[in-house]
Design a protein around this motif. Structure first.
Motif, PDB file in Angstrom:
ATOM      1  N   SER A  39       0.798  -1.257  -0.006  1.00  0.00           N
ATOM      2  CA  SER A  39      -0.014   0.048   0.140  1.00  0.00           C
ATOM      3  C   SER A  39       0.845   1.351   0.115  1.00  0.00           C
ATOM      4  O   SER A  39       2.031   1.152   0.374  1.00  0.00           O
ATOM      5  N   ASN A  41       1.239   5.096   1.553  1.00  0.00           N
ATOM      6  CA  ASN A  41       1.220   5.821   2.754  1.00  0.00           C
ATOM      7  C   ASN A  41       1.718   7.222   2.275  1.00  0.00           C
ATOM      8  O   ASN A  41       2.552   7.506   1.570  1.00  0.00           O
ATOM      9  N   TRP A  64       6.256   1.020   2.613  1.00  0.00           N
ATOM     10  CA  TRP A  64       6.498   0.489   4.040  1.00  0.00           C
ATOM     11  C   TRP A  64       5.058  -0.145   4.388  1.00  0.00           C
ATOM     12  O   TRP A  64       4.486   0.128   5.532  1.00  0.00           O
ATOM     13  N   ASP A  65       4.569  -0.808   3.867  1.00  0.00           N
ATOM     14  CA  ASP A  65       3.394  -1.771   4.060  1.00  0.00           C
ATOM     15  C   ASP A  65       3.341  -2.775   2.812  1.00  0.00           C
ATOM     16  O   ASP A  65       3.334  -2.521   1.619  1.00  0.00           O
ATOM     17  N   TRP A  87       2.298 -10.218   7.066  1.00  0.00           N
ATOM     18  CA  TRP A  87       1.761  -8.805   6.555  1.00  0.00           C
ATOM     19  C   TRP A  87       3.000  -7.955   7.694  1.00  0.00           C
ATOM     20  O   TRP A  87       3.348  -8.628   8.665  1.00  0.00           O
ATOM     21  N   TYR A  88       3.225  -6.809   7.216  1.00  0.00           N
ATOM     22  CA  TYR A  88       3.888  -6.153   8.149  1.00  0.00           C
ATOM     23  C   TYR A  88       4.200  -4.343   7.618  1.00  0.00           C
ATOM     24  O   TYR A  88       3.520  -4.445   6.322  1.00  0.00           O
ATOM     25  N   ALA A  89       4.499  -3.524   8.081  1.00  0.00           N
ATOM     26  CA  ALA A  89       4.534  -2.212   7.933  1.00  0.00           C
ATOM     27  C   ALA A  89       6.247  -1.751   7.523  1.00  0.00           C
ATOM     28  O   ALA A  89       6.318  -0.758   6.870  1.00  0.00           O
ATOM     29  N   PRO A 125      -1.090  -2.655   7.960  1.00  0.00           N
ATOM     30  CA  PRO A 125      -0.409  -2.765   9.015  1.00  0.00           C
ATOM     31  C   PRO A 125       0.275  -1.384   9.524  1.00  0.00           C
ATOM     32  O   PRO A 125       0.325  -1.127  10.445  1.00  0.00           O
ATOM     33  N   LEU A 126       0.697  -0.397   8.664  1.00  0.00           N
ATOM     34  CA  LEU A 126       1.373   0.866   9.067  1.00  0.00           C
ATOM     35  C   LEU A 126       0.355   1.533   9.745  1.00  0.00           C
ATOM     36  O   LEU A 126       0.588   2.021  11.005  1.00  0.00           O
ATOM     37  N   THR A 127      -0.968   1.884   9.216  1.00  0.00           N
ATOM     38  CA  THR A 127      -1.947   2.408   9.840  1.00  0.00           C
ATOM     39  C   THR A 127      -2.512   1.922  11.100  1.00  0.00           C
ATOM     40  O   THR A 127      -2.824   2.348  12.120  1.00  0.00           O
ATOM     41  N   LYS A 328      -7.463   3.160   2.132  1.00  0.00           N
ATOM     42  CA  LYS A 328      -6.076   3.059   1.330  1.00  0.00           C
ATOM     43  C   LYS A 328      -6.313   2.600  -0.103  1.00  0.00           C
ATOM     44  O   LYS A 328      -6.946   1.971  -0.571  1.00  0.00           O
TER      45      LYS A 328
END
Length: 333
Positions: A39, A41, A64-65, A87-89, A125-127, A328
């Motif tokens: 995604s 951001n 960074w997602d 999954w990760y940021a 993830p990041l959000t 997103k």
């Protein structure tokens, strides 16, 4: 293994270029992940803007997602094996996820929610981490007594879209969100906001609802622009958390008189400084995955683009910079 990535062009940092990096070797705690979706951001566009000002010596991979499949694991990794869906940021100090294969610290990673596809998972993830850390680690709204109020400035964006249901489901606060358009206001209500007000002339709009001050404020856009209203609205002994950097000095006098606290939230802090509790991010993502799989939370994915290309990433950045994203935007490849 053939790897493809889209990176910022060091010869012309306003543009992206396609590159073919060497296969990276996992470090002690690393996973090598085959990326399936990423995604976009605001941090992507902010870092890109910074690189255009400062320049760079070699291509820089942003992103960074992500969601993807584990290919290899490092020597000290536990809980993950090749073939796992994750999954990760990510970590802003390392090459990003706009690539077919990426190294990521296993401690800030979790297994992907089973109920989501690649795009739906990559949106989160990041959000999710930003909203969770802000609400439950900085503001500590889970400890708030009934009747306390939380104001979320920027309720329809990526972080706000998760902060609203997190607060509604995991605390007793009254959730007030800001939105300027009817569709954004509806989006906030669908996610559990008790009240939605227009952020333009925020104090007056809250006063019309009989609200003179609030106990907690989460600022998700334009800290400078909202600071006067934030300072006036925060209750004595209240708590403010912002995720947006300020361009001008923030007058602290009103906060001092009210014994109010100001917290900063940056999701990358744990990975940047390898804090002793770095693995907490993996734990948060596990809990969020469980909420999603139990149907207590829904993905914030609102738009999907196809293909890891220069044109696709350029279009994604443009959409974000236009400033009207609801939810997103994800690229699947």
């Amino acid at each position: 293994m053939s790897i493809k990535a889209i990176a910022v062009d060091p010869k012309n940092p306003a543009n992206f270029i396609a590159i073919s990096p060497e296969k990276p070797t996992p470090g002690q705690y690393d996973l090598l992940v085959e990326v399936k979706a990423v995604s976009v951001n605001p941090v992507d566009t902010k870092v890109h803007a910074g690189l255009q000002k400062s320049g760079l010596q070699q291509p820089r991979i942003l992103g960074w997602d992500a969601s993807g499949i584990v290919v290899e694991v490092g020597s000290s990794v536990s809980g993950f094996k090749p073939g796992d869906e994750v999954w990760y940021a990510g970590d802003i100090t390392r090459p990003g996820s706009n690539t077919t294969h990426q190294l990521i610290d296993s401690r800030i990673t979790a297994h992907k929610p089973q109920s989501l596809n690649w795009a739906e998972a990559a949106a989160m993830p990041l959000t999710a981490l930003t909203a969770w850390e802000a609400l439950f680690e900085h503001l500590k709204i889970q400890d708030a007594a009934p009747g306390k109020t939380l104001l979320i400035i920027g309720g329809a964006g990526g972080v706000g879209s998760l902060a609203i249901p997190f607060a509604a489901q995991r605390s007793q606060v009254k959730v007030i969100a800001t939105a300027s358009r009817p569709e954004s206001a509806a989006w906030c209500r669908e996610r559990g906001a008790d009240l939605v007000v227009d952020y333009r002339d925020l104090k007056a709009n809250l006063a019309q609802q009989g609200i003179e001050n609030v106990d907690y404020i989460l600022c998700l856009n334009d800290t400078d622009g909202h600071w006067k209203a934030i300072s006036d609205l925060i209750a004595p002994m209240g708590h403010i958390c912002t995720i947006v950097e300020n361009a001008q000095p923030l007058d602290q006098n009103a906060l001092k008189l009210k014994s109010a606290a100001l917290h900063w939230e940056l999701m990358f802090t744990r990975s940047m400084f390898t804090t002793p509790d770095i693995a907490q991010q993996g734990e948060i993502l596990k809990q969020v995955a469980q909420m999603l799989d139990e149907g207590k939370l829904s993905t914030t994915l609102s738009e999907t683009l196809q293909g890891l290309t220069v044109d696709t990433l350029t279009a994604a950045h443009k959409k974000l910079l236009d400033g009207h994203m609801q939810g997103k935007l994800v690229i699947v490849y």
